[in-house]
Design an enzyme around this catalytic site. Structure first.
Site, short mmCIF file in Angstrom:
data_model
loop_
_atom_site.label_atom_id
_atom_site.label_comp_id
_atom_site.label_asym_id
_atom_site.label_seq_id
_atom_site.Cartn_x
_atom_site.Cartn_y
_atom_site.Cartn_z
N GLY A 134 -21.37 108.29 45.82
CA GLY A 134 -20.04 108.14 45.24
C GLY A 134 -19.61 109.36 44.45
O GLY A 134 -20.41 109.99 43.74
N ALA A 135 -18.33 109.70 44.55
CA ALA A 135 -17.81 110.88 43.88
C ALA A 135 -17.97 110.80 42.37
O ALA A 135 -18.22 111.82 41.71
CB ALA A 135 -16.34 111.07 44.24
N ASP A 136 -17.83 109.61 41.80
CA ASP A 136 -18.01 109.46 40.35
C ASP A 136 -19.42 109.80 39.94
O ASP A 136 -19.64 110.45 38.90
CB ASP A 136 -17.63 108.05 39.90
N ARG A 137 -20.39 109.43 40.75
CA ARG A 137 -21.79 109.72 40.45
C ARG A 137 -22.05 111.22 40.59
O ARG A 137 -22.81 111.81 39.79
CB ARG A 137 -22.71 108.92 41.35
N ASP B 197 -23.82 104.81 34.26
CA ASP B 197 -22.36 104.71 34.25
C ASP B 197 -21.95 103.25 34.41
O ASP B 197 -22.30 102.60 35.40
CB ASP B 197 -21.77 105.56 35.38
N VAL C 169 -10.74 107.84 40.14
CA VAL C 169 -10.25 106.61 40.76
C VAL C 169 -11.40 105.64 40.96
O VAL C 169 -12.29 105.86 41.79
CB VAL C 169 -9.57 106.91 42.11
N THR D 35 -17.11 99.10 37.44
CA THR D 35 -17.11 97.86 38.22
C THR D 35 -18.52 97.55 38.70
O THR D 35 -18.98 96.41 38.67
CB THR D 35 -16.15 97.98 39.41
#
EC number: 2.7.1.33
Length: 252
Positions: free
Chosen positions: A104-107, A126, A7, A129
């Site tokens: 951040g969870a994406d990182r 990455d 997300v 946004t």
């Protein structure tokens, strides 16, 4: 079978995985769902109801307000289990930063997958946004960099000025613009790529041996031509799978 949700602020990537292999991956607007029922109806249109029912859910989210949607979704349509990615729940890597919980969870997913597949020395870039650069050295996460994303900068110029147009997110072949559009593309896309190259070159000096440079995210291909490295578009999703595997095994 697992249902994965990556997300982001703008888009959500959803994928099914079996034994770490990704298939039927879709990219949708994060604004498309605000309740568990809306999410189910949308997923049913993509996968079919029986495919997504009764399976575990793994979520990497930078939008905390949506976490409750996934909790309700897992309880109503999944197997009741939802795993939210967090550095504090993954101890196979040392997170050598001041506030690991804020990462951040994406990182976190990017770093986990890079460590698992590329080794102990990696620089992960990455392109979302926001553009993030993460540094893995000798198997230790040492920190990183956050920059405005390409689209964010272009939108800022468009919204913050009276006459500048909204231009395509695309590099310009050259460094002297002959019209307004090329001026903007050079000042946003090309200049940011140059900044990334500068930052990566200086981070690389901190290593004893050259690190693996990994590009991931929507605009990774733009930068690979200028900053050496591999493009791995599914890095975040595979990191989510590895996180789930670790959580599942530690609970046994």
């Amino acid at each position: 079978m697992l249902l994965l949700f990556d997300v982001g602020n703008t888009h959500t990537t959803v994928a099914l995985t079996r034994d770490g292999k990704m298939f039927e991956k879709y990219r949708i607007s994060t604004k498309k769902y605000e309740t568990e029922d809306e999410l189910y109806v949308f997923l049913k249109s993509l996968y079919g109801g029986t495919v997504i029912e009764g399976i575990a859910t793994v979520v990497s989210s930078v939008v905390p307000s949506l976490n409750i949607v996934f909790e309700y979704f897992a309880n109503k349509y999944g197997d009741g289990n939802v795993y939210f990615v967090s550095s504090t729940d993954y101890n196979k890597i040392v997170w050598n930063i001041n506030y690991p919980k804020e990462l951040g969870a994406d990182r976190v997913c990017d770093v986990i997958a890079a460590y698992k597949e590329y080794g102990k020395d990696c620089i992960i870039i990455d392109y979302g946004t926001a553009i993030t650069i993460d540094v893995l050295k000798d198997g230790v996460y040492e920190g990183g960099v956050i920059m405005p994303g390409f689209a964010m900068m272009i939108n800022a110029l468009f919204k913050g000025t009276a006459k500048l147009p909204l231009v395509e997110v695309k590099p310009y072949d050259g460094f002297i613009g002959k019209d307004t559009e090329s001026n903007i593309r050079i000042g946003t896309i090309n200049a940011t790529v140059g900044a990334i190259k500068y930052v990566v070159e200086n981070i690389t000096k901190e290593y004893n041996t050259p690190p693996v440079i990994i590009h991931t995210g929507g605009h990774a291909l733009y930068v690979q031509k200028i900053v050496d490295g591999v493009v791995d578009r599914d890095l975040t999703l595979r990191g989510m799978y590895y996180f789930y595997e670790e959580k599942k095994n530690s609970a046994c």
